[in-house]
Design a protein around this motif. Structure first.
Motif, short mmCIF file in Angstrom:
data_model
loop_
_atom_site.label_atom_id
_atom_site.label_comp_id
_atom_site.label_asym_id
_atom_site.label_seq_id
_atom_site.Cartn_x
_atom_site.Cartn_y
_atom_site.Cartn_z
N TRP A 161 0.83 -1.20 0.00
CA TRP A 161 0.00 0.00 0.00
C TRP A 161 0.87 1.25 0.00
N VAL A 162 1.89 1.29 0.84
CA VAL A 162 2.78 2.46 0.92
C VAL A 162 3.33 2.78 -0.47
N HIS A 163 3.83 1.78 -1.16
CA HIS A 163 4.42 1.98 -2.50
C HIS A 163 3.37 2.45 -3.50
N ARG A 164 2.24 1.77 -3.53
CA ARG A 164 1.19 2.12 -4.50
C ARG A 164 0.58 3.48 -4.25
N ALA A 165 0.57 3.92 -3.01
CA ALA A 165 -0.02 5.22 -2.66
C ALA A 165 0.96 6.37 -2.89
N GLY A 166 2.17 6.06 -3.36
CA GLY A 166 3.13 7.11 -3.66
C GLY A 166 3.97 7.57 -2.48
N TYR A 167 4.14 6.70 -1.50
CA TYR A 167 4.97 7.01 -0.35
C TYR A 167 6.21 6.14 -0.34
N GLU A 168 7.16 6.54 0.49
CA GLU A 168 8.33 5.71 0.73
C GLU A 168 8.55 5.64 2.24
N VAL A 169 9.09 4.52 2.68
CA VAL A 169 9.39 4.32 4.10
C VAL A 169 10.65 5.09 4.44
N VAL A 170 10.63 5.85 5.53
CA VAL A 170 11.78 6.69 5.89
C VAL A 170 12.30 6.42 7.31
N GLY A 171 11.97 5.29 7.85
CA GLY A 171 12.44 4.96 9.19
C GLY A 171 12.12 3.52 9.51
N SER A 172 12.42 3.14 10.72
CA SER A 172 12.25 1.76 11.17
C SER A 172 10.79 1.46 11.49
N PRO A 173 10.34 0.25 11.13
CA PRO A 173 8.98 -0.15 11.47
C PRO A 173 8.87 -0.45 12.96
N ALA A 174 7.66 -0.35 13.47
CA ALA A 174 7.40 -0.67 14.87
C ALA A 174 6.12 -1.50 14.96
N GLU A 175 6.06 -2.31 16.01
CA GLU A 175 4.85 -3.04 16.34
C GLU A 175 4.35 -2.54 17.69
N VAL A 176 3.09 -2.15 17.75
CA VAL A 176 2.47 -1.68 18.99
C VAL A 176 1.52 -2.78 19.43
N PRO A 221 -4.20 -16.51 21.37
CA PRO A 221 -3.41 -15.80 20.36
C PRO A 221 -4.24 -15.25 19.20
N GLU A 222 -5.37 -15.87 18.90
CA GLU A 222 -6.22 -15.36 17.81
C GLU A 222 -6.85 -14.02 18.17
N ASP A 223 -6.80 -13.65 19.46
CA ASP A 223 -7.34 -12.36 19.90
C ASP A 223 -6.27 -11.28 20.07
N TYR A 224 -5.01 -11.60 19.80
CA TYR A 224 -3.95 -10.59 19.88
C TYR A 224 -4.25 -9.50 18.85
N LEU A 225 -3.94 -8.26 19.19
CA LEU A 225 -4.13 -7.14 18.27
C LEU A 225 -2.84 -6.33 18.26
N THR A 226 -2.21 -6.26 17.09
CA THR A 226 -0.93 -5.60 16.92
C THR A 226 -1.03 -4.58 15.82
N GLU A 227 -0.63 -3.35 16.12
CA GLU A 227 -0.57 -2.29 15.10
C GLU A 227 0.84 -2.24 14.55
N VAL A 228 0.97 -2.33 13.24
CA VAL A 228 2.27 -2.20 12.57
C VAL A 228 2.33 -0.78 12.02
N VAL A 229 3.40 -0.05 12.35
CA VAL A 229 3.53 1.37 12.01
C VAL A 229 4.86 1.58 11.29
N VAL A 230 4.82 2.30 10.15
CA VAL A 230 6.06 2.68 9.47
C VAL A 230 6.02 4.18 9.14
N PRO A 231 7.11 4.89 9.45
CA PRO A 231 7.17 6.31 9.08
C PRO A 231 7.32 6.43 7.56
N VAL A 232 6.60 7.38 6.96
CA VAL A 232 6.61 7.53 5.51
C VAL A 232 6.68 9.01 5.11
#
Length: 133
Positions: free
Chosen positions: A87-102, A113-124
């Motif tokens: 999505w980042v690439h197709r939307a015309g963005y580039e990643v500019v930092g390290s990814p994080a999991e919240v 474990p099927e109820d775990y909820l993790t947000e993946v975040v990348v600076p763009v």
């Protein structure tokens, strides 16, 4: 293992007089590869009115991020990460930092474990050139 690290961070923050203010997260400083060691930074958000930062505290700069939430076991998060990067690439963005999991919901919150909820975040940022293809 991370549960022990996060517990230590919470204890340390409270001992130093800080109030925790959000879910724990991990920032990947090196790219995760199957079977290889990875450098991470474990983080606990805190409320701080301190005029100067002390050792172990850092202010995070603001900026745009792309993110996705993954529901389910940590072992299955790769598909969500891959979809986010596409999505980042197709939307015309580039990643500019390290990814994080919240970790919004994990082993401390549920035994399923099927109820775990993790947000993946990348600076763009917007790409200077339009994406190819």
């Amino acid at each position: 293992m991370l549960d022990i690290v996060f517990a230590g961070l919470v204890i340390g923050a409270e001992h130093a007089g800080f109030q925790t203010s959000g879910p724990p997260e991990v920032c990947y400083l090196t790219e995760p590869r199957h079977g290889a060691a990875v450098d991470i930074e474990a983080r606990i958000p805190v409320i701080s009115d301190a005029p100067r930062l002390t050792s172990g505290l850092a202010r995070r700069p603001g900026g745009k991020v792309a993110h996705v939430c993954h529901e389910g076991p940590y072992e299955d998060i790769a598909d969500a990460c891959n979809a986010l990067y596409v999505w980042v690439h197709r939307a015309g963005y580039e990643v500019v930092g390290s990814p994080a999991e919240v970790y919004l919901a994990g082993p401390a919150d549920t035994s399923r474990p099927e109820d775990y909820l993790t947000e993946v975040v990348v600076p763009v940022r917007r790409c200077r050139l339009p994406p190819a293809g």
